[in-house]
Design a protein around this motif. Structure first.
Motif, PDB file in Angstrom:
ATOM      1  N   ASN A  40       0.833  -1.208   0.000  1.00  0.00           N
ATOM      2  CA  ASN A  40       0.000   0.000   0.000  1.00  0.00           C
ATOM      3  C   ASN A  40       0.864   1.253   0.000  1.00  0.00           C
ATOM      4  N   GLN A  41       0.259   2.355  -0.460  1.00  0.00           N
ATOM      5  CA  GLN A  41       0.960   3.640  -0.377  1.00  0.00           C
ATOM      6  C   GLN A  41       1.347   3.934   1.072  1.00  0.00           C
ATOM      7  N   LEU A  42       0.534   3.440   2.011  1.00  0.00           N
ATOM      8  CA  LEU A  42       0.794   3.655   3.434  1.00  0.00           C
ATOM      9  C   LEU A  42       2.198   3.198   3.836  1.00  0.00           C
ATOM     10  N   ASP A  43       2.663   2.099   3.236  1.00  0.00           N
ATOM     11  CA  ASP A  43       3.985   1.582   3.607  1.00  0.00           C
ATOM     12  C   ASP A  43       5.078   2.609   3.297  1.00  0.00           C
ATOM     13  N   PRO A 126      -7.729  -6.586   2.436  1.00  0.00           N
ATOM     14  CA  PRO A 126      -8.136  -5.978   3.717  1.00  0.00           C
ATOM     15  C   PRO A 126      -8.038  -4.450   3.787  1.00  0.00           C
ATOM     16  N   LEU A 127      -6.898  -3.866   3.509  1.00  0.00           N
ATOM     17  CA  LEU A 127      -6.785  -2.411   3.731  1.00  0.00           C
ATOM     18  C   LEU A 127      -7.721  -1.622   2.826  1.00  0.00           C
ATOM     19  N   VAL A 128      -7.737  -1.952   1.541  1.00  0.00           N
ATOM     20  CA  VAL A 128      -8.602  -1.160   0.646  1.00  0.00           C
ATOM     21  C   VAL A 128     -10.078  -1.505   0.852  1.00  0.00           C
ATOM     22  N   LEU A 130     -11.524  -2.423   3.698  1.00  0.00           N
ATOM     23  CA  LEU A 130     -11.990  -1.746   4.919  1.00  0.00           C
ATOM     24  C   LEU A 130     -12.093  -0.241   4.702  1.00  0.00           C
ATOM     25  N   THR A 131     -11.180   0.319   3.917  1.00  0.00           N
ATOM     26  CA  THR A 131     -11.248   1.763   3.624  1.00  0.00           C
ATOM     27  C   THR A 131     -12.556   2.080   2.909  1.00  0.00           C
ATOM     28  N   ALA A 132     -12.856   1.315   1.883  1.00  0.00           N
ATOM     29  CA  ALA A 132     -14.086   1.552   1.120  1.00  0.00           C
ATOM     30  C   ALA A 132     -15.307   1.336   2.004  1.00  0.00           C
ATOM     31  N   GLY A 153     -10.628   5.370  -9.897  1.00  0.00           N
ATOM     32  CA  GLY A 153     -11.336   4.091  -9.882  1.00  0.00           C
ATOM     33  C   GLY A 153     -10.471   2.890 -10.208  1.00  0.00           C
ATOM     34  N   SER A 154      -9.343   3.092 -10.866  1.00  0.00           N
ATOM     35  CA  SER A 154      -8.496   1.955 -11.242  1.00  0.00           C
ATOM     36  C   SER A 154      -7.471   1.602 -10.181  1.00  0.00           C
ATOM     37  N   GLY A 155      -7.402   2.379  -9.086  1.00  0.00           N
ATOM     38  CA  GLY A 155      -6.410   2.099  -8.045  1.00  0.00           C
ATOM     39  C   GLY A 155      -6.897   1.055  -7.061  1.00  0.00           C
ATOM     40  N   GLY A 156      -6.090   0.817  -6.046  1.00  0.00           N
ATOM     41  CA  GLY A 156      -6.417  -0.192  -5.047  1.00  0.00           C
ATOM     42  C   GLY A 156      -7.747   0.093  -4.378  1.00  0.00           C
ATOM     43  N   VAL A 157      -7.907   1.291  -3.835  1.00  0.00           N
ATOM     44  CA  VAL A 157      -9.165   1.638  -3.165  1.00  0.00           C
ATOM     45  C   VAL A 157     -10.296   1.698  -4.186  1.00  0.00           C
ATOM     46  N   GLY A 158     -10.038   2.343  -5.317  1.00  0.00           N
ATOM     47  CA  GLY A 158     -11.083   2.565  -6.310  1.00  0.00           C
ATOM     48  C   GLY A 158     -11.696   1.285  -6.843  1.00  0.00           C
ATOM     49  N   THR A 159     -10.866   0.300  -7.161  1.00  0.00           N
ATOM     50  CA  THR A 159     -11.398  -0.939  -7.756  1.00  0.00           C
ATOM     51  C   THR A 159     -12.343  -1.643  -6.787  1.00  0.00           C
ATOM     52  N   ASN A 212     -12.668  10.998  -2.126  1.00  0.00           N
ATOM     53  CA  ASN A 212     -11.466  11.571  -2.723  1.00  0.00           C
ATOM     54  C   ASN A 212     -10.213  10.867  -2.210  1.00  0.00           C
ATOM     55  N   SER A 213      -9.330  10.524  -3.158  1.00  0.00           N
ATOM     56  CA  SER A 213      -8.039   9.941  -2.781  1.00  0.00           C
ATOM     57  C   SER A 213      -6.915  10.653  -3.523  1.00  0.00           C
ATOM     58  N   LEU A 214      -7.246  11.823  -4.063  1.00  0.00           N
ATOM     59  CA  LEU A 214      -6.260  12.523  -4.900  1.00  0.00           C
ATOM     60  C   LEU A 214      -5.828  13.832  -4.234  1.00  0.00           C
ATOM     61  N   LEU A 278     -10.945  10.605   6.514  1.00  0.00           N
ATOM     62  CA  LEU A 278     -11.042   9.245   7.042  1.00  0.00           C
ATOM     63  C   LEU A 278      -9.666   8.599   7.039  1.00  0.00           C
ATOM     64  N   PHE A 279      -9.289   8.040   8.157  1.00  0.00           N
ATOM     65  CA  PHE A 279      -8.099   7.190   8.211  1.00  0.00           C
ATOM     66  C   PHE A 279      -8.583   5.823   8.656  1.00  0.00           C
ATOM     67  N   MET A 280      -8.482   4.847   7.754  1.00  0.00           N
ATOM     68  CA  MET A 280      -9.132   3.570   8.019  1.00  0.00           C
ATOM     69  C   MET A 280      -8.549   2.874   9.256  1.00  0.00           C
ATOM     70  N   ALA A 321       4.913   4.635  -7.632  1.00  0.00           N
ATOM     71  CA  ALA A 321       4.840   5.308  -8.938  1.00  0.00           C
ATOM     72  C   ALA A 321       3.403   5.733  -9.264  1.00  0.00           C
ATOM     73  N   GLY A 322       2.425   5.140  -8.585  1.00  0.00           N
ATOM     74  CA  GLY A 322       1.050   5.636  -8.652  1.00  0.00           C
ATOM     75  C   GLY A 322       0.254   5.207  -9.874  1.00  0.00           C
ATOM     76  N   ARG A 323       0.710   4.186 -10.589  1.00  0.00           N
ATOM     77  CA  ARG A 323       0.008   3.766 -11.806  1.00  0.00           C
ATOM     78  C   ARG A 323      -0.565   2.369 -11.679  1.00  0.00           C
ATOM     79  N   ALA A 324      -0.547   1.777 -10.484  1.00  0.00           N
ATOM     80  CA  ALA A 324      -1.038   0.397 -10.332  1.00  0.00           C
ATOM     81  C   ALA A 324      -2.504   0.297 -10.730  1.00  0.00           C
ATOM     82  N   LYS A 325      -2.853  -0.804 -11.380  1.00  0.00           N
ATOM     83  CA  LYS A 325      -4.259  -1.093 -11.727  1.00  0.00           C
ATOM     84  C   LYS A 325      -4.731  -2.128 -10.715  1.00  0.00           C
ATOM     85  N   GLY A 326      -5.423  -1.682  -9.675  1.00  0.00           N
ATOM     86  CA  GLY A 326      -5.749  -2.594  -8.581  1.00  0.00           C
ATOM     87  C   GLY A 326      -4.552  -2.733  -7.668  1.00  0.00           C
ATOM     88  N   LYS A 327      -4.336  -3.952  -7.171  1.00  0.00           N
ATOM     89  CA  LYS A 327      -3.378  -4.130  -6.089  1.00  0.00           C
ATOM     90  C   LYS A 327      -2.084  -4.802  -6.509  1.00  0.00           C
TER      91      LYS A 327
HETATM   92  N1  LIG Z   1      -6.805   7.430   4.755  1.00  0.00           N
HETATM   93  C1  LIG Z   1      -6.868   6.114   4.543  1.00  0.00           C
HETATM   94  O1  LIG Z   1      -7.334   5.359   5.384  1.00  0.00           O
HETATM   95  C2  LIG Z   1      -6.369   5.563   3.240  1.00  0.00           C
HETATM   96  C3  LIG Z   1      -6.598   4.226   2.921  1.00  0.00           C
HETATM   97  C4  LIG Z   1      -6.176   3.755   1.672  1.00  0.00           C
HETATM   98  C5  LIG Z   1      -5.524   4.611   0.801  1.00  0.00           C
HETATM   99  N2  LIG Z   1      -5.293   5.888   1.173  1.00  0.00           N
HETATM  100  C6  LIG Z   1      -4.619   6.834   0.257  1.00  0.00           C
HETATM  101  O2  LIG Z   1      -5.457   6.987  -0.873  1.00  0.00           O
HETATM  102  C7  LIG Z   1      -4.653   7.164  -2.038  1.00  0.00           C
HETATM  103  C8  LIG Z   1      -5.053   6.129  -3.057  1.00  0.00           C
HETATM  104  O3  LIG Z   1      -4.738   4.842  -2.562  1.00  0.00           O
HETATM  105  P1  LIG Z   1      -4.740   3.600  -3.545  1.00  0.00           P
HETATM  106  O4  LIG Z   1      -4.235   2.433  -2.763  1.00  0.00           O
HETATM  107  O5  LIG Z   1      -6.016   3.475  -4.245  1.00  0.00           O
HETATM  108  O6  LIG Z   1      -3.613   4.076  -4.552  1.00  0.00           O
HETATM  109  P2  LIG Z   1      -3.073   3.387  -5.888  1.00  0.00           P
HETATM  110  O7  LIG Z   1      -3.648   2.029  -6.023  1.00  0.00           O
HETATM  111  O8  LIG Z   1      -1.585   3.503  -5.857  1.00  0.00           O
HETATM  112  O9  LIG Z   1      -3.659   4.336  -7.029  1.00  0.00           O
HETATM  113  C9  LIG Z   1      -3.151   4.178  -8.301  1.00  0.00           C
HETATM  114  C10 LIG Z   1      -4.231   4.552  -9.283  1.00  0.00           C
HETATM  115  O10 LIG Z   1      -4.514   5.962  -9.185  1.00  0.00           O
HETATM  116  C11 LIG Z   1      -4.944   6.387 -10.443  1.00  0.00           C
HETATM  117  N3  LIG Z   1      -4.754   7.836 -10.581  1.00  0.00           N
HETATM  118  C12 LIG Z   1      -3.623   8.527 -10.412  1.00  0.00           C
HETATM  119  N4  LIG Z   1      -3.836   9.842 -10.651  1.00  0.00           N
HETATM  120  C13 LIG Z   1      -5.151   9.956 -10.999  1.00  0.00           C
HETATM  121  C14 LIG Z   1      -5.986  11.042 -11.351  1.00  0.00           C
HETATM  122  N5  LIG Z   1      -5.527  12.286 -11.408  1.00  0.00           N
HETATM  123  N6  LIG Z   1      -7.294  10.796 -11.620  1.00  0.00           N
HETATM  124  C15 LIG Z   1      -7.794   9.548 -11.544  1.00  0.00           C
HETATM  125  N7  LIG Z   1      -7.038   8.473 -11.238  1.00  0.00           N
HETATM  126  C16 LIG Z   1      -5.738   8.667 -10.952  1.00  0.00           C
HETATM  127  C17 LIG Z   1      -4.079   5.617 -11.394  1.00  0.00           C
HETATM  128  O11 LIG Z   1      -4.792   5.459 -12.605  1.00  0.00           O
HETATM  129  P3  LIG Z   1      -4.217   6.066 -13.976  1.00  0.00           P
HETATM  130  O12 LIG Z   1      -2.926   5.351 -14.209  1.00  0.00           O
HETATM  131  O13 LIG Z   1      -5.315   5.775 -14.930  1.00  0.00           O
HETATM  132  O14 LIG Z   1      -4.008   7.546 -13.709  1.00  0.00           O
HETATM  133  C18 LIG Z   1      -3.843   4.277 -10.694  1.00  0.00           C
HETATM  134  O15 LIG Z   1      -4.662   3.242 -11.211  1.00  0.00           O
HETATM  135  C19 LIG Z   1      -3.208   7.084  -1.560  1.00  0.00           C
HETATM  136  O16 LIG Z   1      -2.735   8.383  -1.301  1.00  0.00           O
HETATM  137  C20 LIG Z   1      -3.303   6.313  -0.256  1.00  0.00           C
HETATM  138  O17 LIG Z   1      -2.250   6.582   0.626  1.00  0.00           O
HETATM  139  C21 LIG Z   1      -5.700   6.385   2.363  1.00  0.00           C
END
Ligand SMILES: NC(=O)c1ccc[n+]([C@@H]2O[C@H](COP(=O)([O-])OP(=O)(O)OC[C@H]3O[C@@H](n4cnc5c(N)ncnc54)[C@H](OP(=O)(O)O)[C@@H]3O)[C@@H](O)[C@H]2O)c1
Length: 335
Positions: A40-43, A126-128, A130-132, A153-159, A212-214, A278-280, A321-327
């Motif tokens: 996770n980005q958290l790490d 688990p982490l994503v 529970l966050t969702a 939507g394509s990231g870990g939380v979003g999917t 919002n996660s951006l 929110l901090f999960m 690098a922030g481009r992961a599709k899912g986990k």
């Molecule tokens: N507070 C909490 O409890 C908590 C819990 C979980 C996560 N988070 C935080 O939430 C954020 C997201 O976490 P994550 O695990 O989902 O991250 P992630 O899986 O690393 O997110 C990567 C995804 O973000 C997409 N993305 C990047 N820039 C974008 C933009 N401008 N618009 C739309 N999509 C975009 C990318 O898609 P493209 O390649 O298509 O751009 C990629 O698929 C992180 O900062 C993480 O630390 C916080």
């Protein structure tokens, strides 16, 4: 046991593979032999020291916040699990350590692993998940017919969040880039905004909830798509005083967090919407409900890449690098 260890906060060079003593088991802990760990980005944020003002870890620490594995021993007060059980968990704050061969986790934070999933798939949840859950079900109380915007939507939380919001009966909009449009549609998104081609805040109106996660610009623009009474829930900051209270932060930290979110809270108030950070949290009960959704075929894992244990630092760099599709997963032990 072998582990990825952080001796001092700093950049990726501070993380090293090494040997650590096996975890000590408390009476309400289960000891899990780790088969797979989610990244996770958290790490990376913990490694950088970004959260050290409120997540008080004693160094050296073992990174990693998502675990799937097999229970090998249980503490004297553990009732729900026994050796041999296949489980998964997001261990509580202060007890990270998934990038290792063994981890001790409080029983209350553990759930049975979904039956149909591999260990790698289970560790993605688990982490994503529970966050969702905590954002959409617990905080937003999302109802059938409501409209929710889920950023990234394509990231870990979003999917995960897209699938959960659809299950709750909501209409789901999401933002993603051109390459990932098909992926988010396959997860159930009703409205897909390709951020390379259009600006979501020009297109969407009268939403009930935004997750919002951006960045700050996206956060502020998100206010425009909400209807009066709507909720803006951010997992990427800024933290607010309510969050500070829930973690028992000091008076000073409460003031700091209140100040950090003053701008967005004021803007939200002007638009008659509610802002919250929110901090999960770890929660085995909610994770068990997620297990049922997965076992019932309602939610499926989305795994981008699996790295071998030895390549844990590369896996972290890939996520950063922030481009992961899912986990992104680390395979610790062959199942
Ligand atoms: N507070 C909490 O409890 C908590 C819990 C979980 C996560 N988070 C935080 O939430 C954020 C997201 O976490 P994550 O695990 O989902 O991250 P992630 O899986 O690393 O997110 C990567 C995804 O973000 C997409 N993305 C990047 N820039 C974008 C933009 N401008 N618009 C739309 N999509 C975009 C990318 O898609 P493209 O390649 O298509 O751009 C990629 O698929 C992180 O900062 C993480 O630390 C916080």
């Amino acid at each position: 046991m072998k582990a990825f260890i952080l001796d001092r906060y700093g950049n990726a060079d501070r993380v090293r593979a090494g040997d650590m003593p096996d975890p000590q088991l408390r009476e309400d802990d289960v000891l899990v032999q780790i088969h797979a760990a989610g990244v996770n980005q958290l790490d990376s944020k913990i490694r950088d020291g970004e959260f050290k003002s409120f997540l008080r870890y004693r160094l050296p620490l073992i990174l990693g916040h998502d675990v799937a594995g097999v229970v090998v021993r249980v503490g004297s007060r553990v009732r729900q699990f026994k050796p041999g059980d296949e489980v998964y968990a997001r261990p509580a704050d202060g007890r990270s350590g998934a990038f290792a061969e063994l981890i001790a986790i409080t029983e209350a934070d553990v759930a049975k692993k979904p039956k149909a999933l591999t260990m790698e798939e289970a560790a993605s949840i688990p982490l994503v998940g529970l966050t969702a859950w905590q954002a959409l079900i617990e905080s937003a109380n999302l109802q059938p017919g409501q409209k929710v915007l889920i950023h990234a939507g394509s990231g870990g939380v979003g999917t995960f969040a897209i699938q959960l919001a659809k299950h709750a009966g909501a209409t789901v909009a999401t933002t993603t880039s051109t390459d990932n449009v098909d992926l988010v549609r396959s997860l159930g998104a009703d409205v897909v905004i390709d951020y390379k081609k259009e600006d979501f805040s020009d297109v969407l109106r009268d939403y009930d909830v935004v997750l919002n996660s951006l960045d700050k610009v996206t956060l502020e623009k998100s206010l425009r798509v909400l209807k009066p009474g709507g909720q803006l829930i951010s997992i990427s900051g800024p933290p607010d005083a309510a969050f500070a209270r829930t973690i028992g932060a000091s008076w000073v930290l409460r003031m700091v967090m209140g100040a950090l979110s003053r701008g967005i809270r004021a803007q939200a108030k002007r638009r008659h919407v509610h802002y919250s950070f929110l901090f999960m949290r770890a929660n085995g009960g909610q994770l068990a409900k997620i297990t049922s959704l997965i076992d019932d075929g309602i939610i499926r894992p989305v795994v981008d890449r699996v790295f071998p244990f030895a390549s844990t630092k590369e896996a972290m760099a890939y996520v950063e690098a922030g481009r992961a599709k899912g986990k992104v997963i680390v395979s610790v032990r062959e199942s």
